[in-house]
Design a protein around this motif. Structure first.
Motif, PDB file in Angstrom:
ATOM      1  N   ALA A 165       2.268   6.367  -6.595  1.00 23.98           N
ATOM      2  CA  ALA A 165       2.717   5.980  -5.403  1.00 23.98           C
ATOM      3  C   ALA A 165       1.054   5.035  -5.052  1.00 23.98           C
ATOM      4  N   LYS A 166       0.456   5.407  -5.062  1.00 22.74           N
ATOM      5  CA  LYS A 166      -0.939   4.332  -5.038  1.00 22.74           C
ATOM      6  C   LYS A 166      -1.193   3.370  -5.828  1.00 22.74           C
ATOM      7  N   LYS A 167      -0.923   3.857  -6.988  1.00 25.25           N
ATOM      8  CA  LYS A 167      -0.841   3.098  -7.935  1.00 25.25           C
ATOM      9  C   LYS A 167      -0.328   1.739  -7.819  1.00 25.25           C
ATOM     10  N   LYS A 168       1.348   2.298  -8.229  1.00 30.16           N
ATOM     11  CA  LYS A 168       2.143   1.130  -8.097  1.00 30.16           C
ATOM     12  C   LYS A 168       2.152   0.333  -6.802  1.00 30.16           C
ATOM     13  N   VAL A 169       1.443   1.244  -5.773  1.00 31.17           N
ATOM     14  CA  VAL A 169       1.301   0.087  -4.546  1.00 31.17           C
ATOM     15  C   VAL A 169       0.596  -0.939  -4.797  1.00 31.17           C
ATOM     16  N   ILE A 170      -0.980  -0.266  -5.371  1.00 35.64           N
ATOM     17  CA  ILE A 170      -1.984  -1.122  -5.362  1.00 35.64           C
ATOM     18  C   ILE A 170      -1.298  -2.850  -6.772  1.00 35.64           C
ATOM     19  N   ASP A 171      -0.522  -1.923  -7.415  1.00 38.04           N
ATOM     20  CA  ASP A 171      -0.208  -3.105  -8.472  1.00 38.04           C
ATOM     21  C   ASP A 171       0.590  -3.741  -8.201  1.00 38.04           C
ATOM     22  N   TYR A 172       1.660  -3.805  -7.074  1.00 41.15           N
ATOM     23  CA  TYR A 172       2.082  -4.297  -6.402  1.00 41.15           C
ATOM     24  C   TYR A 172       2.127  -6.044  -5.780  1.00 41.15           C
ATOM     25  N   TYR A 173       0.887  -5.065  -4.753  1.00 33.42           N
ATOM     26  CA  TYR A 173      -0.109  -5.798  -4.025  1.00 33.42           C
ATOM     27  C   TYR A 173      -1.013  -7.133  -5.143  1.00 33.42           C
ATOM     28  N   GLU A 174      -1.001  -6.776  -5.851  1.00 30.40           N
ATOM     29  CA  GLU A 174      -2.266  -7.530  -6.992  1.00 30.40           C
ATOM     30  C   GLU A 174      -1.408  -7.997  -7.081  1.00 30.40           C
ATOM     31  N   VAL A 175       0.037  -8.356  -7.786  1.00 26.37           N
ATOM     32  CA  VAL A 175       0.818  -9.564  -7.894  1.00 26.37           C
ATOM     33  C   VAL A 175       1.541 -10.279  -7.086  1.00 26.37           C
ATOM     34  N   ASN A 176       1.607  -9.817  -5.792  1.00 23.09           N
ATOM     35  CA  ASN A 176       2.817 -10.038  -4.703  1.00 23.09           C
ATOM     36  C   ASN A 176       1.879 -10.894  -3.297  1.00 23.09           C
ATOM     37  N   CYS A 177       0.628 -10.626  -3.842  1.00 20.84           N
ATOM     38  CA  CYS A 177       0.066 -10.866  -2.494  1.00 20.84           C
ATOM     39  C   CYS A 177      -0.421 -11.900  -2.331  1.00 20.84           C
ATOM     40  N   ASN A 178      -0.797 -13.185  -2.576  1.00 13.14           N
ATOM     41  CA  ASN A 178      -0.672 -14.261  -2.598  1.00 13.14           C
ATOM     42  C   ASN A 178       0.830 -14.994  -2.164  1.00 13.14           C
ATOM     43  N   ARG A 179       1.537 -14.591  -3.066  1.00 21.33           N
ATOM     44  CA  ARG A 179       3.067 -14.502  -1.856  1.00 21.33           C
ATOM     45  C   ARG A 179       3.621 -14.335  -1.018  1.00 21.33           C
ATOM     46  N   ILE A 180       2.918 -13.494  -0.310  1.00 22.96           N
ATOM     47  CA  ILE A 180       3.116 -13.172   1.101  1.00 22.96           C
ATOM     48  C   ILE A 180       2.561 -14.028   2.042  1.00 22.96           C
ATOM     49  N   ALA A 181       1.135 -14.211   1.896  1.00 25.78           N
ATOM     50  CA  ALA A 181       0.514 -14.946   2.660  1.00 25.78           C
ATOM     51  C   ALA A 181       1.575 -15.970   2.740  1.00 25.78           C
ATOM     52  N   ASN A 182       1.931 -16.998   1.672  1.00 20.20           N
ATOM     53  CA  ASN A 182       1.842 -18.786   1.361  1.00 20.20           C
ATOM     54  C   ASN A 182       3.813 -17.636   2.164  1.00 20.20           C
ATOM     55  N   ARG A 199       4.719 -10.150   8.641  1.00 25.45           N
ATOM     56  CA  ARG A 199       4.605 -10.050   7.481  1.00 25.45           C
ATOM     57  C   ARG A 199       3.531  -9.962   6.680  1.00 25.45           C
ATOM     58  N   LEU A 200       2.888 -10.270   7.278  1.00 27.92           N
ATOM     59  CA  LEU A 200       1.092 -10.038   6.930  1.00 27.92           C
ATOM     60  C   LEU A 200       0.719  -8.445   7.669  1.00 27.92           C
ATOM     61  N   ALA A 201       1.627  -8.397   8.386  1.00 31.68           N
ATOM     62  CA  ALA A 201       0.228  -6.879   8.820  1.00 31.68           C
ATOM     63  C   ALA A 201       1.427  -5.670   7.453  1.00 31.68           C
ATOM     64  N   SER A 202       2.909  -5.841   6.951  1.00 28.48           N
ATOM     65  CA  SER A 202       3.263  -4.934   6.543  1.00 28.48           C
ATOM     66  C   SER A 202       2.431  -4.831   5.195  1.00 28.48           C
ATOM     67  N   VAL A 203       1.136  -5.681   4.904  1.00 31.25           N
ATOM     68  CA  VAL A 203       0.961  -5.324   3.899  1.00 31.25           C
ATOM     69  C   VAL A 203      -0.567  -4.297   3.661  1.00 31.25           C
ATOM     70  N   PRO A 204      -1.015  -2.569   3.188  1.00 36.20           N
ATOM     71  CA  PRO A 204      -1.493  -1.828   3.549  1.00 36.20           C
ATOM     72  C   PRO A 204      -2.783  -2.027   4.014  1.00 36.20           C
ATOM     73  N   CYS A 209      -6.340  -7.463  -1.421  1.00 37.45           N
ATOM     74  CA  CYS A 209      -6.271  -8.547  -0.653  1.00 37.45           C
ATOM     75  C   CYS A 209      -6.390  -8.183   0.676  1.00 37.45           C
ATOM     76  N   GLN A 210      -6.491  -7.214   1.375  1.00 36.45           N
ATOM     77  CA  GLN A 210      -6.843  -7.147   2.748  1.00 36.45           C
ATOM     78  C   GLN A 210      -6.994  -7.636   3.737  1.00 36.45           C
ATOM     79  N   ALA A 211      -8.476  -8.312   3.230  1.00 39.84           N
ATOM     80  CA  ALA A 211      -9.791  -9.161   3.926  1.00 39.84           C
ATOM     81  C   ALA A 211      -9.639 -10.421   3.860  1.00 39.84           C
ATOM     82  N   GLU A 212      -8.389 -10.664   2.909  1.00 38.10           N
ATOM     83  CA  GLU A 212      -7.980 -12.104   2.727  1.00 38.10           C
ATOM     84  C   GLU A 212      -6.490 -12.353   3.427  1.00 38.10           C
TER      85      GLU A 212
END
Length: 699
Positions: A165-182, A199-204, A209-212
């Motif tokens: 589950a952790k790997k899938k979460v990391i993979d998901y946010y590697e792809v979608n982190c910029n979209r969430i920020a925008n 929306r920003l607080a939902s990012v683990p 990408c948490q620093a950004e």
């Protein structure tokens, strides 16, 4: 000036600013901690919603406890105050349920557990897995318990589920982190900051990408703070134009010191201070003119009464009675002046009226409803002329209206003054001259106007008053209130319950810790006294109030529960509560405290004549540090009242709200009750107090 400015909120500005500054610091620390301290840590929450097709409290509780144990061993469960948005949702399905043909028969379950890791913000499902469980037992709960215990042997599978589950979460946010920020930035541009922050607080916290994300969070917070500053400043300026200074200061206090427009807000506050200074100066001048005008009107009315020969129409007996009563209880002696339909009426101390004219007029018959009168009781007059003395530039006066429901408006010193439900009013007046008259005018619902004048003199020789040094303001105070209305075997009382409720509310407003019992039987009354005894061990002031039936046998007093069925003196001892037991409990538990006993207990008694001794309650010698107040004297019956309260308790509550010594509270209550009952009810007290106590202090 500082006190006046406080009305517009200036003296609270610093507190509000400090509160906002503290909030800013805490929010910033949370963001930094959320981004750095938790970085690299995979944490999840376990959903409180346990989905089970065979839901019971036992099965869901047992399943949750088992899962918590497994997640704790994996070191991923978050129970802190800023938990992750990642949640594990369990769903249990019953595959089969059988009963074995054994002796005794056993219940067998085959279950399927589905664990899903989701994001609470958008319900994204990252990973799911299934676990098959079997359990057998004599009962359903035992079968469930045995099935869930098998999960403990699946720790490796649970760890593997979490790692996947952790790997899938990391993979998901590697792809979608910029979209969430925008998307969050677009929400902010549309003034939807709440959605942006969520929306920003939902990012683990453990994704790369948490620093950004944290930088965007701080940037949006600064934008929102400056945007809110502009809005608050605009609202404040509009309120300033309307001269609503309270709204201005309340609005400006919402602006953070770090906001871009904070300096402009401070400049606006300075402008308000200047405006308020000018406003107060004009108000002083206007009030002086109103006071002078009201004084002239009052003087003219008294001159008119004197001119018409009002004093000549009042016989000497009424005059002497009225003057004696006024010197002790009223404002400045003499008669009240009532103006009604251009006729001036003299009101004597009994509430009777006589119409005045150029020729002799017959006395007006006394009405069924008493005349609405008002009185000033504090400060008390210090001379036969009714003068009172002020020892500083201001003086707070207290008084009350006899029948507040019949009053429409009260003007004190040119200012409209409100009164509470008991008719108690207060007003601070300012004394600039060595001597001046303060006019008071009461208008009734019948458009009658009753005028009084208070002569106030300034003095530097302040008399020495007994100060309550032994009894300071911050005392620990406890009270037990008992009110019995609904008697079963005798006629019900009308106002005992109301008296108890109003007394409890009044004492609570004075800071008493109040225990209240209504319509109590004997066991309830005894339990209330016992519980109260355990509560008052460390109290400085202890008060017991009883309202209801009370009787006396062999010079001992008894308080009557609502279920008492009294036919003989023996029934009294068995079915009532002895007052002596209350006194003994209070003295034994805390002999150093001040004890106040109030008994409004001699209501119109309807018990059989053979069941009691003399009428009323017997005299009791109080212990040291105790005052016992009775609603009427021995051998007499107290009035249950015509309104919402009994005569005694209604007057007592009114006097308790006025800043005066406890001795004065009961003395003034006694005088008023005796006066209003035409001498038929005469309260009395027995006291051996060691100090001076006030129910309420002057502000």
């Amino acid at each position: 000036m500082k006190r006046e400015l406080g009305k517009y909120g200036f003296i609270w500005v610093n507190k509000a600013v400090m509160k906002k500054l503290l909030t800013t610091i805490m929010f910033t620390l949370w963001i930094l901690g959320h981004a750095n301290a938790q970085k690299g840590t995979f944490q999840v929450m376990l959903s409180n919603d346990i989905r089970f097709d065979q839901y019971t409290n036992y099965s869901s509780g047992k399943l949750r406890a088992t899962l918590v144990g497994l997640l704790n061993k994996s070191h991923v469960i978050s129970l802190g105050s800023h938990a992750e948005s990642l949640v594990i949702v369990p769903y249990m399905t019953t595959i089969t349920k059988d009963v074995t043909p054994t002796v005794p028969p056993m219940i067998s379950y085959q279950l399927e557990l589905n664990l899903s890791l989701i994001n609470l913000y958008d319900n994204t499902v990252f990973h799911s897995d299934f676990f098959e469980l079997k359990g057998i037992g004599k009962t359903e709960n035992k079968a469930y318990s045995n099935a869930f215990n098998r999960l403990r042997y699946a720790q490796k599978r649970v760890d593997a589920f979490l790692e996947d589950a952790k790997k899938k979460v990391i993979d998901y946010y590697e792809v979608n982190c910029n979209r969430i920020a925008n998307e969050a930035l677009r929400d902010a541009e549309l003034d939807r900051y709440t959605e942006a922050f969520s929306r920003l607080a939902s990012v683990p916290t453990f994704v790369h990408c948490q620093a950004e994300i944290s930088k965007h969070m701080i940037e949006l917070y600064e934008k929102k703070k400056n945007r809110d500053c502009g809005i608050y400043l605009s609202i404040a300026r509009s309120a300033f134009v309307l001269k609503d200074y309270r709204a201005v200061t309340t609005t400006l206090n919402n602006i953070f010191p770090s906001s871009s427009c904070y300096e402009e807000a401070e400049k606006l506050k300075e402008r308000i201070k200047v405006e308020v200074d000018e406003f107060l100066e004009k108000k002083w001048e206007r009030d002086d003119k109103l006071i002078d005008k009201a004084t002239e009107i009052t003087k003219a009315k008294y001159e008119a009464v004197e001119f018409m020969g009002a004093a000549a129409l009042v016989d000497s007996q009424h005059r002497n009675t009225h003057d004696s009563y006024n010197n002790n209880n009223r404002l400045g002696g003499g008669s009240d002046v009532v103006v009604n339909n251009n006729n001036i009426t003299n009101v004597n101390s009994q509430g009777d009226t006589q119409k005045k004219g150029i020729t002799d007029a017959e006395p007006v018959k006394k009405k069924n409803t008493p005349q609405t009168l008002f009185r000033v009781v504090s400060p008390a007059s210090r001379s036969s002329t009714g003068e009172v003395f002020a020892y500083q530039d201001s003086l707070k006066i207290y008084g009350y209206i006899d029948h507040p429901k019949k009053a429409k408006k009260l003007i004190v010193d040119g200012k409209e003054t409100r009164w509470d439900n008991d008719g108690v009013f207060s007003r601070t007046i300012f004394i600039r001259e060595p001597e001046r008259e303060v006019p008071l005018l009461l208008e009734t619902v019948n458009n009658q106007k009753l005028a009084k004048t208070l002569l106030v003199k300034k003095s530097t020789n302040k008399p020495q008053k007994a100060k309550p040094t032994a009894l300071p303001k911050d005392l620990k105070k406890s009270a037990l209130i008992i009110g019995n209305n609904g008697y079963i075997h005798v006629d019900e009382l009308r106002n005992a319950r109301n008296d108890a409720l109003d007394m409890a509310a009044t004492l609570s407003s004075f800071g008493f810790d109040v225990s209240k019992v209504l319509d109590a039987d004997r066991n309830t009354m005894r339990d209330a006294v016992d519980n109260f005894g355990a509560k008052i061990a460390e109290s400085d002031v202890v008060l017991f109030y009883y309202s209801g039936h009370g009787i006396e046998v062999d010079r001992k007093n008894y308080l009557v529960p609502v279920d008492a069925k009294i036919q003989s003196p023996n029934d009294i001892r068995k079915q009532t509560l002895a007052l002596e037991s209350v006194l003994t409990a209070m003295e034994t538990i805390n002999e150093n405290s001040l004890h106040i006993i109030i008994l409004d207990a001699c209501r119109n008694n309807t018990f059989p004549k053979g069941s009691r001794g003399g009428g009323g309650l017997a005299r009791v010698t109080p212990p040291t540090g105790t005052i016992i107040a009775y609603s009427t004297e021995p051998g007499s019956v107290a009035s249950d009242g015509e309104g919402e309260n009994g005569l005694y308790t209604g007057e007592l509550i009114r006097q308790m709200k006025i800043p005066q010594r406890i001795h004065d509270v009961f003395r003034n209550t006694r005088n008023e009750v005796e006066h209003k009952s035409n001498g038929n009810q005469k309260p009395w007290e027995e006291e051996r107090l060691k100090g001076v106590f006030y129910f309420v202090y002057d502000e």
